[in-house]
Design a protein around this motif. Structure first.
Motif, mmCIF file in Angstrom:
data_model
loop_
_atom_site.group_PDB
_atom_site.id
_atom_site.type_symbol
_atom_site.label_atom_id
_atom_site.label_comp_id
_atom_site.label_asym_id
_atom_site.label_seq_id
_atom_site.Cartn_x
_atom_site.Cartn_y
_atom_site.Cartn_z
ATOM 1 N N TRP A 88 -7.780 4.818 -3.381
ATOM 2 C CA TRP A 88 -7.185 6.136 -3.276
ATOM 3 C C TRP A 88 -8.070 7.134 -4.030
ATOM 4 O O TRP A 88 -8.715 6.780 -5.003
ATOM 5 C CB TRP A 88 -5.800 6.167 -3.917
ATOM 6 N N ALA A 139 -7.160 2.289 -7.674
ATOM 7 C CA ALA A 139 -6.284 1.365 -6.959
ATOM 8 C C ALA A 139 -5.366 0.740 -7.985
ATOM 9 O O ALA A 139 -5.811 0.333 -9.067
ATOM 10 C CB ALA A 139 -7.094 0.298 -6.232
ATOM 11 N N THR A 172 -0.290 4.817 -7.749
ATOM 12 C CA THR A 172 -0.718 4.151 -6.526
ATOM 13 C C THR A 172 -0.386 2.671 -6.575
ATOM 14 O O THR A 172 -0.413 2.044 -7.635
ATOM 15 C CB THR A 172 -2.236 4.316 -6.316
ATOM 16 N N SER A 229 0.852 -1.192 0.000
ATOM 17 C CA SER A 229 0.000 0.000 0.000
ATOM 18 C C SER A 229 0.885 1.238 0.000
ATOM 19 O O SER A 229 1.622 1.482 0.961
ATOM 20 C CB SER A 229 -0.908 0.013 1.223
ATOM 21 N N GLY A 243 -1.693 -0.815 -4.853
ATOM 22 C CA GLY A 243 -2.758 -1.412 -4.066
ATOM 23 C C GLY A 243 -3.815 -0.405 -3.677
ATOM 24 O O GLY A 243 -4.092 0.560 -4.396
ATOM 25 N N THR A 244 -4.406 -0.627 -2.522
ATOM 26 C CA THR A 244 -5.392 0.283 -1.953
ATOM 27 C C THR A 244 -4.822 0.922 -0.698
ATOM 28 O O THR A 244 -3.687 0.639 -0.308
ATOM 29 C CB THR A 244 -6.675 -0.478 -1.575
ATOM 30 N N LYS A 245 -5.603 1.766 -0.041
ATOM 31 C CA LYS A 245 -5.211 2.258 1.268
ATOM 32 C C LYS A 245 -5.269 1.097 2.262
ATOM 33 O O LYS A 245 -5.910 0.071 1.998
ATOM 34 C CB LYS A 245 -6.132 3.406 1.698
#
Length: 380
Positions: free
Chosen positions: A247, A270, A237, A226, A239-241
């Protein structure tokens, strides 16, 4: 250039409060020249309270952040995970090594070496330089030369973004234009060659894109899943948060009122790159006329299309960085047609008459949010 930030509290559909960090970049002024960055990143930090007001228990994830200067721009990194600081340091080291390799005026770098031997002989280049050059040539073919890295002599003549920005004479540009021809850049094996003496490659329209992709690969090698990096408007970015949500990247208003940056919309992503080209990034003004850094290789002058900016969303920051320059030069209709022919790239177009268009693949992830109240979102 200084970076500022402010926290904004909003409520989502379930009534949960979310705090978001709004990253803003101050405009650097030097006489009549202005430098600003295209993207405003809005990064959700996580749910803070539930509907009953009680704290939500979350597993704490270590967060590391940095703001540095490289490749002539502000580099902002946000990395989550125990190895985050090592990942940030390694990514910055990688970016600086690419700066030395790919920058127009870097002594001893690959681009500098290629330009020095123009019209004389082929030169052996690093694999990464060859990769960037090959991608540049593909986009040049796709765009009919709207994107052309051999525009170097014209870039040097204008000097936009430097302390020596000026308007070249028509005679000077006419003499330089024959040097701009991507078909004279020959790549064979591990070597490249510029056929004409005086030709120059300038990778300013694609190098940051590659650096963004390279930083993501560094994060992965460090075990990061992340992360977020912003290279002066090139947002990438991984992955995700940490909470699993996407994001959110703000699309900058290219004509904000006053000195404070504004946004006109937000894109949720993402594992994507979000890259913008616009006439508000680097420019200078003379007698009320804006001379920006996106030069049309066919005319030698700053491109004059019906676009103020275009933001592309795709898997590759390298690809997006080259394509957005071509789209900006081609304009809304031809640019959109080019992207459709290429495939796999989504876009937000902002026209000079302050209308916003998005491609079909972004309609569910783009939110129109015009702080200035001056734009119209056109839903096809």
């Amino acid at each position: 250039m200084l970076q500022s930030a402010r926290l904004v509290t909003i409520s989502n559909k379930e009534g949960l409060e979310i705090k978001e960090l709004e990253l803003l970049f101050d405009k650097k002024k030097c006489g009549r020249k202005k430098l600003s960055f295209v993207a405003v990143a809005l990064i959700t930090l996580g749910l803070l309270t539930a509907c009953n007001g009680k704290p939500v228990q979350q597993e704490e994830v270590k967060k590391f952040e940095s703001t540095d200067i490289a490749m002539g721009t502000v580099i902002s990194q946000r990395v989550f995970g125990d190895n985050g600081q090592a990942a940030i340091d390694a990514a910055l080291e990688k970016i600086k090594s690419l700066e030395a390799l790919l920058t127009f005026n870097a002594p001893g770098g690959d681009v500098n070496k290629l330009n020095d031997y123009a019209g004389k002989q082929s030169v052996e280049l690093q694999p990464e330089t060859l990769l960037v050059l090959k991608e540049s040539q593909e986009v040049a073919e796709l765009s009919g030369g709207a994107f052309d890295v051999t525009v170097g002599p014209i870039v040097k003549s204008w000097g936009i973004g430097t302390d020596n920005a000026r308007i070249p004479s028509e005679t000077e540009l006419k003499e330089l234009l024959p040097l701009v021809n991507y078909k004279n850049l020959l790549i064979e094996g591990n070597t490249a060659y510029l056929k004409q003496a005086g030709q120059m490659v300038d990778l300013g329209g694609i190098a940051k894109g590659y650096a963004g992709d390279a930083a993501i690969e560094v994060y992965k090698k460090q075990g990061i899943t992340s992360a977020f990096i912003n290279l002066g408007g090139n947002v990438v970015t991984l992955g995700t948060k940490p909470d699993g949500s996407s994001w959110t990247v703000g699309v900058r208003n290219p004509r904000p009122a006053g000195e404070e940056d504004q946004i006109v919309g937000m894109i949720t992503v993402a594992d994507k790159a979000v890259v913008t080209a616009g006439d508000d990034q680097r420019y200078f003004e003379v007698d009320g006329v804006r001379y920006h850094h996106i030069l049309n290789p066919h005319t030698g002058y700053p491109a004059q299309s019906d676009l103020m900016s275009v933001t592309l969303v795709t898997d590759s920051s390298l690809l997006a960085d080259a394509l957005d320059t071509a789209v900006y030069i081609l304009g809304l209709e031809k640019g959109r047609e080019m992207l459709e022919n290429y495939g796999g790239v989504e876009a937000v177009f902002i026209t000079r008459d302050k209308k916003i268009y998005v491609t079909d693949g972004l309609k569910d992830s783009f939110e129109f949010f015009d702080e200035s109240k001056e734009y119209e979102f056109v839903k096809d």
